[in-house]
Design a protein around this motif. Sequence first.
Motif, mmCIF file in Angstrom:
data_model
loop_
_atom_site.group_PDB
_atom_site.id
_atom_site.type_symbol
_atom_site.label_atom_id
_atom_site.label_comp_id
_atom_site.label_asym_id
_atom_site.label_seq_id
_atom_site.Cartn_x
_atom_site.Cartn_y
_atom_site.Cartn_z
ATOM 1 N N GLY A 274 1.060 -1.543 -0.142
ATOM 2 C CA GLY A 274 0.212 -0.220 0.326
ATOM 3 C C GLY A 274 1.060 1.484 -0.264
ATOM 4 N N VAL A 275 2.326 1.177 0.090
ATOM 5 C CA VAL A 275 3.089 2.517 -0.007
ATOM 6 C C VAL A 275 3.892 2.344 -1.127
ATOM 7 N N LEU A 276 3.417 3.423 -2.058
ATOM 8 C CA LEU A 276 4.140 3.762 -3.375
ATOM 9 C C LEU A 276 5.310 4.951 -3.328
ATOM 10 N N GLY B 293 7.216 -14.526 11.048
ATOM 11 C CA GLY B 293 6.764 -13.841 9.597
ATOM 12 C C GLY B 293 5.517 -12.685 10.841
ATOM 13 N N TRP B 294 4.384 -12.058 9.586
ATOM 14 C CA TRP B 294 4.097 -11.344 10.219
ATOM 15 C C TRP B 294 2.651 -11.624 9.657
ATOM 16 N N LEU B 295 1.573 -11.230 10.687
ATOM 17 C CA LEU B 295 0.797 -11.519 10.080
ATOM 18 C C LEU B 295 -0.692 -10.633 10.102
ATOM 19 N N GLU C 163 -1.323 8.775 9.730
ATOM 20 C CA GLU C 163 0.230 8.069 9.237
ATOM 21 C C GLU C 163 0.184 6.527 10.137
ATOM 22 N N LEU C 164 1.003 6.463 9.469
ATOM 23 C CA LEU C 164 1.729 4.610 9.986
ATOM 24 C C LEU C 164 2.748 4.513 11.347
ATOM 25 N N ILE C 165 2.256 3.913 12.131
ATOM 26 C CA ILE C 165 3.280 3.875 13.128
ATOM 27 C C ILE C 165 3.538 1.696 13.291
ATOM 28 N N TYR C 166 5.128 2.045 12.879
ATOM 29 C CA TYR C 166 5.885 1.089 13.384
ATOM 30 C C TYR C 166 6.201 0.914 14.952
ATOM 31 N N ALA C 167 5.809 -0.598 15.481
ATOM 32 C CA ALA C 167 6.606 -0.069 17.127
ATOM 33 C C ALA C 167 7.421 -1.823 16.971
ATOM 34 N N ALA D 8 4.874 -4.388 16.272
ATOM 35 C CA ALA D 8 3.997 -4.241 15.638
ATOM 36 C C ALA D 8 3.535 -3.496 14.381
ATOM 37 N N LEU D 9 2.683 -2.998 13.272
ATOM 38 C CA LEU D 9 2.804 -1.880 12.218
ATOM 39 C C LEU D 9 1.440 -2.191 12.300
ATOM 40 N N CYS D 10 0.633 -0.093 12.320
ATOM 41 C CA CYS D 10 -0.846 0.062 12.110
ATOM 42 C C CYS D 10 -0.385 0.677 10.673
ATOM 43 N N SER D 11 -1.218 0.597 9.396
ATOM 44 C CA SER D 11 -1.146 0.951 8.000
ATOM 45 C C SER D 11 -2.175 0.821 7.894
ATOM 46 N N LEU D 12 -2.590 1.661 6.781
ATOM 47 C CA LEU D 12 -4.212 1.889 6.402
ATOM 48 C C LEU D 12 -4.176 1.867 5.085
ATOM 49 N N ARG D 13 -5.471 1.573 3.871
ATOM 50 C CA ARG D 13 -5.581 1.751 2.548
ATOM 51 C C ARG D 13 -6.149 2.943 2.845
ATOM 52 N N SER D 14 -7.148 3.082 3.106
ATOM 53 C CA SER D 14 -7.582 4.546 3.410
ATOM 54 C C SER D 14 -8.037 4.748 4.642
ATOM 55 N N HIS E 245 -3.613 -3.879 9.393
ATOM 56 C CA HIS E 245 -2.599 -4.062 11.223
ATOM 57 C C HIS E 245 -1.582 -4.952 10.608
ATOM 58 N N TYR E 246 -0.465 -5.276 11.311
ATOM 59 C CA TYR E 246 0.400 -6.471 11.432
ATOM 60 C C TYR E 246 0.818 -6.763 12.534
ATOM 61 N N ILE E 247 1.166 -8.345 13.057
ATOM 62 C CA ILE E 247 1.793 -7.923 14.095
ATOM 63 C C ILE E 247 3.475 -9.522 14.242
ATOM 64 N N PRO F 54 11.896 -8.369 2.854
ATOM 65 C CA PRO F 54 10.978 -8.198 3.994
ATOM 66 C C PRO F 54 10.139 -7.386 4.172
ATOM 67 N N PRO F 55 8.882 -7.318 4.375
ATOM 68 C CA PRO F 55 8.000 -5.546 4.454
ATOM 69 C C PRO F 55 8.344 -4.852 5.136
ATOM 70 N N THR F 56 9.106 -4.766 5.927
ATOM 71 C CA THR F 56 9.784 -3.394 7.070
ATOM 72 C C THR F 56 9.555 -2.357 6.306
ATOM 73 N N GLY F 57 10.491 -2.048 5.819
ATOM 74 C CA GLY F 57 10.497 -0.873 4.569
ATOM 75 C C GLY F 57 9.902 -0.438 3.871
ATOM 76 N N ALA F 58 8.269 -1.295 3.060
ATOM 77 C CA ALA F 58 7.625 -1.058 2.370
ATOM 78 C C ALA F 58 8.607 -1.010 1.359
ATOM 79 N N ARG F 59 9.586 -2.045 0.440
ATOM 80 C CA ARG F 59 10.804 -1.484 -0.959
ATOM 81 C C ARG F 59 9.594 -2.810 -1.349
HETATM 82 C C1 PHB Z 1 0.695 -2.379 4.248
HETATM 83 O O1 PHB Z 1 -0.204 -1.399 4.268
HETATM 84 O O2 PHB Z 1 0.575 -3.042 4.023
HETATM 85 C C2 PHB Z 1 2.308 -2.418 4.512
HETATM 86 C C3 PHB Z 1 3.145 -0.800 4.715
HETATM 87 C C4 PHB Z 1 3.998 -0.605 5.484
HETATM 88 C C5 PHB Z 1 4.822 -1.751 5.069
HETATM 89 C C6 PHB Z 1 4.330 -3.019 5.238
HETATM 90 C C7 PHB Z 1 3.245 -3.633 5.281
HETATM 91 O O3 PHB Z 1 6.173 -1.250 5.850
#
Ligand code: PHB
Length: 391
Positions: free
Chosen positions: A47-49, A185-187, A199-203, A210-216, A222-224, A293-298
């Motif tokens: 979701g992050v471009l 892994g990430w759930l 805004e996104l929160i990487y915890a 854990a990560l709080c993300s969004l699409r809209s 969310h991920y843990i 790995p998804p951590t940096g949204a790359r």
């Molecule tokens: C997501 O929204 O799916 C997302 C966002 C940032 C990340 C990984 C996944 O680093």
Amino acid sequence: MYENQGRDHRRRAVGAALVAAVASAGIENVVLEKHSREHVLGRIRAGVLEHGFAELMREAQCGDRMDREGEIHEGFFIAYNGEMHRVDLAGHTGGNSVMIYGQTELTRDLYEARDRMGGTVIHEAADVQPHAMDADAPYLTWRQGDERHRLDCDFIIGADGFHGVSRRSIPSNVLREYEKTYPIGWLGVLSRTKPVSPELIYARHEREFALCSLRSQVLSRHYIQVPLSDRVEDWSDEAFWEELKLRLPEDVAGSLIAGPSIEKSIAPLRSYVAEPMRYGRMFLAGDAAHIVPPTGARGLNSAASDIYYLYHAMVDHYETGDDAGLESYSDRALARIWKAQRFSWWMTMLLHRFPDHTEYDRHLQETELDYLFSSHAATTSLAENYVGLPF
Ligand code: PHB
């Protein structure tokens, strides 16, 4: 050109993005896709471009809905020791930002652009096989139902994912592979709920990442972090939300709105690069050649990076007969890919708790975070990588 096969997903946006771009430049192409259109559009992905990817979509005349419905984010948060630290992306990069827009939506836009341009997409293509890539006249064969097909072409773009046939068709004495696996892994859970933060929160937390993300503003992602041995069935929605709250600062957890999951899945973390990214007249792109790995949204952005180089190389080839871009594709793409690998590895190591972590490792991790937020140079380094390095 074709894309096909495999279980991973970035390839769809990647192949589609490339063909949209080259088609807008008048280069004829055909897409082979293993699945149906409905299947492709039914999956929840990144979701992050990066700023540069959003620009490429505009150049390919596929950016209108992204610009209307996507969100520009000029920062994100890292939470640790109960506090939120904001990374001011725009402030550290001379005004750059990222675009929050779901890969599924992007793929839908690319399909629609393809329809408008009258381009060919062959769905449910089975047993795809590239041939004669190292000769002047490569071709592809595949099956659709009982019928066998053949397509002769100038070039083959292997944007067919990690499990696809393209990379596997490169002789083993040519291909070099580099890999790092992480024992975690990430759930991920998608829910029709208002995001807890704009805004996104990487915890980074003792109970793991854990990560709080969004699409809209009505769709949260969310991920843990979970052990690799966990299965999706082990996690009820209630257990997920409860665990997520425990990993967030108290005030954030207090305002988190839980809701039923629309999608729930576990993804292992892996770093992987295959070299070279060219074999004769076949060019690899996206997950076919590299995974992060998804951590940096790359992930999606690394794929988009390949597309940027390939698109320009193809345009030069067909418009002016200049093959310098094609000749240097593998080296140029890999130079940027390795930087995205480095950044994803670094951010993964910064924020997760690993089973073999010692007290020393934890201390070092905390020191890295303290340094990050006390040094303008360190925050700038994070920010410039997150918005995307120059091409
Ligand atoms: C997501 O929204 O799916 C997302 C966002 C940032 C990340 C990984 C996944 O680093």
